[in-house]
Enzyme design. Structure first.
Site, PDB file in Angstrom:
ATOM      1  CG  ASP A  65      -6.060 136.008  47.219  1.00 43.30           C
ATOM      2  OD1 ASP A  65      -6.977 136.660  47.963  1.00 43.30           O
ATOM      3  OD2 ASP A  65      -5.413 135.272  47.311  1.00 43.30           O
TER       4      ASP A  65
ATOM      5  CG  ASP B  84     -10.919 131.863  54.751  1.00 43.60           C
ATOM      6  OD1 ASP B  84     -12.007 131.185  54.648  1.00 43.60           O
ATOM      7  OD2 ASP B  84     -10.140 131.392  55.449  1.00 43.60           O
TER       8      ASP B  84
ATOM      9  CG  PHE C 230      -6.827 125.606  51.214  1.00 48.72           C
ATOM     10  CD1 PHE C 230      -6.695 126.647  52.263  1.00 48.72           C
ATOM     11  CD2 PHE C 230      -5.985 125.297  50.501  1.00 48.72           C
ATOM     12  CE1 PHE C 230      -5.731 127.771  52.131  1.00 48.72           C
ATOM     13  CE2 PHE C 230      -4.624 126.150  50.167  1.00 48.72           C
ATOM     14  CZ  PHE C 230      -4.493 127.266  51.122  1.00 48.72           C
TER      15      PHE C 230
ATOM     16  NE  ARG D  74       1.786 132.676  45.381  1.00 55.90           N
ATOM     17  CZ  ARG D  74       1.123 133.096  46.424  1.00 55.90           C
ATOM     18  NH1 ARG D  74      -0.265 133.395  46.282  1.00 55.90           N
ATOM     19  NH2 ARG D  74       1.810 133.244  47.489  1.00 55.90           N
TER      20      ARG D  74
HETATM   21  P1  IMP Z   1      -8.722 135.849  55.808  1.00 56.27           P
HETATM   22  O1  IMP Z   1      -8.032 137.120  56.290  1.00 56.27           O
HETATM   23  O2  IMP Z   1      -8.950 134.686  56.461  1.00 56.27           O
HETATM   24  O3  IMP Z   1      -9.978 136.478  55.047  1.00 56.27           O
HETATM   25  O4  IMP Z   1      -7.847 135.171  54.413  1.00 56.27           O
HETATM   26  C1  IMP Z   1      -7.274 136.033  53.289  1.00 56.27           C
HETATM   27  C2  IMP Z   1      -6.137 135.412  52.814  1.00 56.27           C
HETATM   28  O5  IMP Z   1      -5.832 133.915  52.894  1.00 56.27           O
HETATM   29  C3  IMP Z   1      -6.440 135.512  51.114  1.00 56.27           C
HETATM   30  O6  IMP Z   1      -5.818 136.688  50.747  1.00 56.27           O
HETATM   31  C4  IMP Z   1      -5.516 134.248  50.901  1.00 56.27           C
HETATM   32  O7  IMP Z   1      -4.034 134.619  50.920  1.00 56.27           O
HETATM   33  C5  IMP Z   1      -5.675 133.309  52.118  1.00 56.27           C
HETATM   34  N1  IMP Z   1      -6.517 132.202  51.783  1.00 56.27           N
HETATM   35  C6  IMP Z   1      -7.648 131.878  52.255  1.00 56.27           C
HETATM   36  N2  IMP Z   1      -8.532 131.083  51.935  1.00 56.27           N
HETATM   37  C7  IMP Z   1      -7.560 130.398  50.952  1.00 56.27           C
HETATM   38  C8  IMP Z   1      -7.806 129.404  50.161  1.00 56.27           C
HETATM   39  O8  IMP Z   1      -8.567 128.492  50.110  1.00 56.27           O
HETATM   40  N3  IMP Z   1      -6.785 129.150  49.281  1.00 56.27           N
HETATM   41  C9  IMP Z   1      -5.593 129.712  49.218  1.00 56.27           C
HETATM   42  N4  IMP Z   1      -5.520 130.792  50.187  1.00 56.27           N
HETATM   43  C10 IMP Z   1      -6.590 131.144  50.949  1.00 56.27           C
END
Ligand code: IMP
Length: 187
Positions: free
Chosen positions: A102, A105, A154, A167
């Site tokens: 999805d 980040d 976010f 969702r």
């Molecule tokens: P990462 O490990 O920081 O790259 O985060 C990945 C996971 O964090 C994604 O697969 C999402 O489930 C969640 N996530 C990160 N940013 C957002 C956001 O802006 N909205 C909702 N979920 C997020």
């Protein structure tokens, strides 16, 4: 009161998402054919809506599988401590694999998944993500196909949650600041 009243603004409309998904599917259609029989791995829970739309625009034979990952972290950011809640049903050794995410980040979740998958010796491994927040990256991860680059905000909707909710919203949106501040009143 409607949950839509919690939303401050639409960042990416439903029409824009759907149009971009056709383009993303075309990129995949150019990369794979029936003989590859790739496995598309949907990273739960956030990518379930994206996978459902994407798969219906693909013209090569493929399978789908699911993996659920949890990122430990306070509030709305991940800390790099990741664990598998649900593992693949299929054996990906020697298979072409496409990870369907999805959002990327900090990159910690994808980095963990890539290391876990590489250890299983797939024949090929690519990543497609609907959203990318490059300004937040803490760890360098290879992403092959990106739907939209977004700023450091976010977001929720189209599979992405805030506190497990929203969702089902058909577009990518930003919640009102007071919703984040006050939380949703649930534990
Ligand atoms: P990462 O490990 O920081 O790259 O985060 C990945 C996971 O964090 C994604 O697969 C999402 O489930 C969640 N996530 C990160 N940013 C957002 C956001 O802006 N909205 C909702 N979920 C997020």
């Amino acid at each position: 009161m409607s949950m839509f009243q919690d939303i401050e603004r639409v960042l990416i409309s439903e029409a824009k998402i759907q149009a971009r998904i056709v383009e993303l599917a075309d990129e995949l259609n150019a990369l794979y054919d029936d003989a590859d029989l790739p496995v598309l791995v949907c990273i739960l829970k956030g990518a379930f809506v994206f996978l459902a739309d994407l798969t219906r625009h693909l013209d090569f034979r493929h399978e789908v599988d699911f993996m659920e990952i949890s990122s430990y972290g306070a509030g709305t950011t991940s800390t790099g401590v990741v664990r598998i809640l649900l593992d693949l049903a299929s054996n990906i050794e020697g298979r072409q694999v496409v990870i369907v995410e999805d959002i990327v980040d900090t990159g910690h979740t994808l980095d963990y998944i890539l290391r876990s998958f590489t250890a299983r010796n797939p024949a090929g491994l690519r990543v497609v993500t609907l959203l990318d927040k490059p300004s937040r990256r803490a760890i360098d991860v290879p992403v092959d196909i990106v739907g939209f680059e977004i700023p450091n905000e976010f977001v929720m909707g189209y599979g992405l949650d805030y506190s497990e909710q929203y969702r089902n919203v058909p577009y990518i949106g930003v919640l009102k600041p007071e919703v984040y501040r006050e939380g949703l009143g649930i534990s």
